[in-house]
Design a protein around this motif. Structure first.
Motif, PDB file in Angstrom:
ATOM      1  N   ALA A  61       0.860  -1.186   0.000  1.00 37.54           N
ATOM      2  CA  ALA A  61       0.000   0.000   0.000  1.00 37.54           C
ATOM      3  C   ALA A  61       0.893   1.231   0.000  1.00 37.54           C
ATOM      4  O   ALA A  61       1.908   1.276   0.686  1.00 37.54           O
ATOM      5  CB  ALA A  61      -0.898  -0.012   1.230  1.00 37.54           C
ATOM      6  N   ARG A  62       0.511   2.201  -0.818  1.00 41.78           N
ATOM      7  CA  ARG A  62       1.369   3.376  -0.916  1.00 41.78           C
ATOM      8  C   ARG A  62       0.552   4.626  -1.198  1.00 41.78           C
ATOM      9  O   ARG A  62      -0.576   4.567  -1.710  1.00 41.78           O
ATOM     10  CB  ARG A  62       2.406   3.188  -2.011  1.00 41.78           C
ATOM     11  N   THR A  63       1.136   5.725  -0.881  1.00 38.80           N
ATOM     12  CA  THR A  63       0.586   7.002  -1.322  1.00 38.80           C
ATOM     13  C   THR A  63       1.597   7.532  -2.312  1.00 38.80           C
ATOM     14  O   THR A  63       2.750   7.140  -2.318  1.00 38.80           O
ATOM     15  CB  THR A  63       0.420   7.998  -0.164  1.00 38.80           C
ATOM     16  N   GLU A  64       1.131   8.418  -3.143  1.00 40.13           N
ATOM     17  CA  GLU A  64       1.980   8.861  -4.230  1.00 40.13           C
ATOM     18  C   GLU A  64       2.010  10.369  -4.191  1.00 40.13           C
ATOM     19  O   GLU A  64       0.992  11.015  -4.051  1.00 40.13           O
ATOM     20  CB  GLU A  64       1.301   8.429  -5.535  1.00 40.13           C
ATOM     21  N   ARG A  65       3.151  10.928  -4.277  1.00 35.23           N
ATOM     22  CA  ARG A  65       3.223  12.373  -4.374  1.00 35.23           C
ATOM     23  C   ARG A  65       3.931  12.712  -5.659  1.00 35.23           C
ATOM     24  O   ARG A  65       4.814  11.999  -6.109  1.00 35.23           O
ATOM     25  CB  ARG A  65       4.025  12.966  -3.212  1.00 35.23           C
ATOM     26  N   LYS A  66       3.564  13.825  -6.189  1.00 33.03           N
ATOM     27  CA  LYS A  66       4.192  14.217  -7.433  1.00 33.03           C
ATOM     28  C   LYS A  66       5.374  15.101  -7.104  1.00 33.03           C
ATOM     29  O   LYS A  66       5.264  16.057  -6.359  1.00 33.03           O
ATOM     30  CB  LYS A  66       3.186  15.009  -8.262  1.00 33.03           C
ATOM     31  N   HIS A  77       5.571   6.621  -1.649  1.00 33.11           N
ATOM     32  CA  HIS A  77       5.730   6.498  -0.214  1.00 33.11           C
ATOM     33  C   HIS A  77       5.004   5.235   0.205  1.00 33.11           C
ATOM     34  O   HIS A  77       3.781   5.182   0.224  1.00 33.11           O
ATOM     35  CB  HIS A  77       5.139   7.729   0.493  1.00 33.11           C
ATOM     36  N   ALA A  78       5.736   4.185   0.473  1.00 32.66           N
ATOM     37  CA  ALA A  78       5.132   2.938   0.932  1.00 32.66           C
ATOM     38  C   ALA A  78       5.595   2.698   2.358  1.00 32.66           C
ATOM     39  O   ALA A  78       6.777   2.797   2.651  1.00 32.66           O
ATOM     40  CB  ALA A  78       5.570   1.782   0.046  1.00 32.66           C
ATOM     41  N   SER A  79       4.618   2.423   3.239  1.00 35.31           N
ATOM     42  CA  SER A  79       5.008   2.077   4.609  1.00 35.31           C
ATOM     43  C   SER A  79       3.874   1.275   5.228  1.00 35.31           C
ATOM     44  O   SER A  79       2.731   1.314   4.748  1.00 35.31           O
ATOM     45  CB  SER A  79       5.314   3.339   5.425  1.00 35.31           C
ATOM     46  N   PRO A  80       4.160   0.526   6.297  1.00 39.03           N
ATOM     47  CA  PRO A  80       3.120  -0.312   6.920  1.00 39.03           C
ATOM     48  C   PRO A  80       1.980   0.519   7.483  1.00 39.03           C
ATOM     49  O   PRO A  80       0.902  -0.007   7.747  1.00 39.03           O
ATOM     50  CB  PRO A  80       3.863  -1.029   8.051  1.00 39.03           C
ATOM     51  N   GLU A  81       2.183   1.831   7.610  1.00 35.29           N
ATOM     52  CA  GLU A  81       1.110   2.676   8.183  1.00 35.29           C
ATOM     53  C   GLU A  81       0.077   3.080   7.131  1.00 35.29           C
ATOM     54  O   GLU A  81      -1.011   3.532   7.479  1.00 35.29           O
ATOM     55  CB  GLU A  81       1.690   3.960   8.798  1.00 35.29           C
ATOM     56  N   VAL A  82       0.426   2.966   5.851  1.00 33.29           N
ATOM     57  CA  VAL A  82      -0.522   3.398   4.817  1.00 33.29           C
ATOM     58  C   VAL A  82      -1.730   2.462   4.828  1.00 33.29           C
ATOM     59  O   VAL A  82      -1.586   1.240   4.765  1.00 33.29           O
ATOM     60  CB  VAL A  82       0.146   3.395   3.417  1.00 33.29           C
ATOM     61  N   THR A  83      -2.941   3.048   4.927  1.00 31.42           N
ATOM     62  CA  THR A  83      -4.154   2.228   5.029  1.00 31.42           C
ATOM     63  C   THR A  83      -4.710   1.872   3.652  1.00 31.42           C
ATOM     64  O   THR A  83      -4.305   2.459   2.638  1.00 31.42           O
ATOM     65  CB  THR A  83      -5.257   2.984   5.795  1.00 31.42           C
ATOM     66  N   LEU A  84      -5.654   0.946   3.658  1.00 31.96           N
ATOM     67  CA  LEU A  84      -6.317   0.557   2.412  1.00 31.96           C
ATOM     68  C   LEU A  84      -6.961   1.779   1.743  1.00 31.96           C
ATOM     69  O   LEU A  84      -6.797   2.013   0.549  1.00 31.96           O
ATOM     70  CB  LEU A  84      -7.388  -0.503   2.724  1.00 31.96           C
ATOM     71  N   GLU A  85      -7.685   2.581   2.561  1.00 34.07           N
ATOM     72  CA  GLU A  85      -8.378   3.752   2.009  1.00 34.07           C
ATOM     73  C   GLU A  85      -7.401   4.752   1.406  1.00 34.07           C
ATOM     74  O   GLU A  85      -7.678   5.366   0.382  1.00 34.07           O
ATOM     75  CB  GLU A  85      -9.211   4.457   3.091  1.00 34.07           C
ATOM     76  N   GLU A  86      -6.247   4.919   2.077  1.00 31.10           N
ATOM     77  CA  GLU A  86      -5.246   5.871   1.561  1.00 31.10           C
ATOM     78  C   GLU A  86      -4.658   5.396   0.237  1.00 31.10           C
ATOM     79  O   GLU A  86      -4.342   6.190  -0.637  1.00 31.10           O
ATOM     80  CB  GLU A  86      -4.110   6.067   2.589  1.00 31.10           C
ATOM     81  N   ASP A  87      -4.503   4.096   0.123  1.00 30.96           N
ATOM     82  CA  ASP A  87      -4.002   3.568  -1.141  1.00 30.96           C
ATOM     83  C   ASP A  87      -5.051   3.742  -2.243  1.00 30.96           C
ATOM     84  O   ASP A  87      -4.744   4.201  -3.344  1.00 30.96           O
ATOM     85  CB  ASP A  87      -3.640   2.085  -1.010  1.00 30.96           C
ATOM     86  N   LEU A  88      -6.297   3.377  -1.939  1.00 33.15           N
ATOM     87  CA  LEU A  88      -7.336   3.372  -2.974  1.00 33.15           C
ATOM     88  C   LEU A  88      -7.671   4.777  -3.471  1.00 33.15           C
ATOM     89  O   LEU A  88      -7.995   4.964  -4.638  1.00 33.15           O
ATOM     90  CB  LEU A  88      -8.602   2.676  -2.461  1.00 33.15           C
TER      91      LEU A  88
END
Ligand code: CTP
Length: 367
Positions: A61-66, A77-88
């Protein structure tokens, strides 16, 4: 860690369409934990792994920044704290932002199922704009699901227009764009891809040459209905453009060689194919020589099919197709052996062969 099926596999199962490949999403795991379980990392800085047994893709799961303009300008940005909702939420469309856990429970925080039922292609959030390729992806999904009645949401079209107007599409690499174009052309309603790009201002950015070439959309539609090859579909789309424009588009997207070649040949020869029944044998021969029908019969066949697609909507039939096929067969049937046996070689042999083919074509025409 939690593992979910995501993206196209969930979408297509809900649509009752065949699922080709499954993407998995892993929440709450580190790179080290994945490797300890035998997953192989795909690339150095992309948090995606290959399952040791199934070979399927598992992404953290990751968030993406430009961080910059265009592709390659991403930081992940991938880390164990990133939630399903944040990824989706950073995915392209609501219908692609659903997840399913191992028990088959659907997670759908952005109402993808509702949009699926209402046949709407809608972006999930403003993060859509992080990847300009998504403009092409939406147009491609519109082409694929047009037979099911899907349309692009107004707000999504607006956002696509903003991206087009920002000039960001210019930063896409030829390879990424072509992959979308190719997949879109192979869908059952490929003309919808071009129409959607047109309606959001992206066609003007990507293929301005096609802005006033609407006849080619009808031809492209015919090609899809007749299950024509990629090269034929590409040539149908570019038919009617000037040679320089065809070459420019070919190069802009680094289209595969067979696509480039056929499009250029269509630009140069399609009008004469339409006039085939009136051509003098010498002109017919020039065409066959130019196409090298002796060594490249398949390319000539694709050329004929492209020309036939252009004539189909009028439903008059296209007798030129059979006539050209017959001419090619006639010229190919001329046997070189007697000429060689008579001692000819080199240029003289070439000339003699040409003269024999011309004779055969005269007989073919007067048959
Ligand atoms: N995705 C995205 N933005 C992109 C590419 C992919 O948000 N530019 C997300 C979507 O959630 C998508 C998933 O990643 O569903 C998987 O992408 P991909 O395999 O390219 O597409 P699919 O949705 O599986 O569709 P297809 O059937 O065309 O392969």
């Amino acid at each position: 860690m939690q593992i979910y099926k995501v993206g196209g596999a969930v979408r297509d199962r809900l649509l009752g369409r065949p699922v080709s490949d499954i993407d998995w999403l892993v929440v709450g795991a580190t790179v080290e934990q994945m490797q300890a379980q035998g997953f192989r990392p795909v690339g150095a800085d992309f948090p995606v792994f290959i399952h040791p047994k199934t070979g399927e893709e598992y992404a953290l799961a990751r968030t993406e920044r430009k961080s910059g303009r265009g592709y390659g300008g991403f930081t992940f940005h991938a880390s164990p704290e990133v939630t399903l909702e944040e990824d989706l939420i950073r995915r392209d469309l609501t219908i692609n932002a659903m997840a399913e856990d191992e028990q088959g429970t659907l997670y759908d925080p952005y109402h993808g199922k509702q949009d699926l039922d209402a046949r709407i292609l809608r972006h999930v959030s403003p993060a859509f704009a992080e990847d300009p390729l998504r403009v092409l992806r939406v147009a491609r999904f519109a082409a694929r699901y047009a037979p099911l009645g899907f349309r692009v949401a107004d707000d999504t079209l607006k956002l696509m227009r903003q991206i087009a107007e920002s000039g960001e599409l210019q930063a896409l690499t030829a390879e990424r764009s072509w992959k979308e174009i190719e997949r879109a052309l192979l869908e059952s309603e490929p003309q919808v891809f071009i129409q959607v790009l047109h309606s959001c201002g992206a066609l003007q950015e990507l293929m301005p040459e096609l802005m006033h070439n609407s006849d080619s959309l009808i031809t492209l539609h015919q090609a899809a209905q007749h299950q024509q090859s990629l090269a034929v579909r590409w040539a149908c789309l570019l038919r009617g453009l000037a040679s320089a424009a065809i070459k420019a588009i070919n190069q802009r997207f680094k289209a595969p060689r067979e696509c480039q070649e056929l499009a250029v040949l269509i630009g140069e020869w399609a009008d004469r194919a339409d006039q085939a029944l009136e051509l003098a044998p010498a002109e017919l021969l020039e065409m066959l020589q130019k196409f090298d029908v002796y060594r490249r019969p398949q390319r000539f066949e694709e050329f004929i099919e492209t020309c036939r697609m252009g004539a189909l909507p009028e439903d008059q039939g296209y007798p030129q197709a059979e006539y050209l096929r017959g001419a090619a067969t006639t010229a190919r049937a001329v046997d070189v052996k007697p000429l060689m046996d008579s001692g000819l070689s080199g240029q003289a042999l070439g000339e003699a062969l040409k003269a024999e083919r011309l004779k055969a074509l005269m007989a073919y025409r007067n048959r």
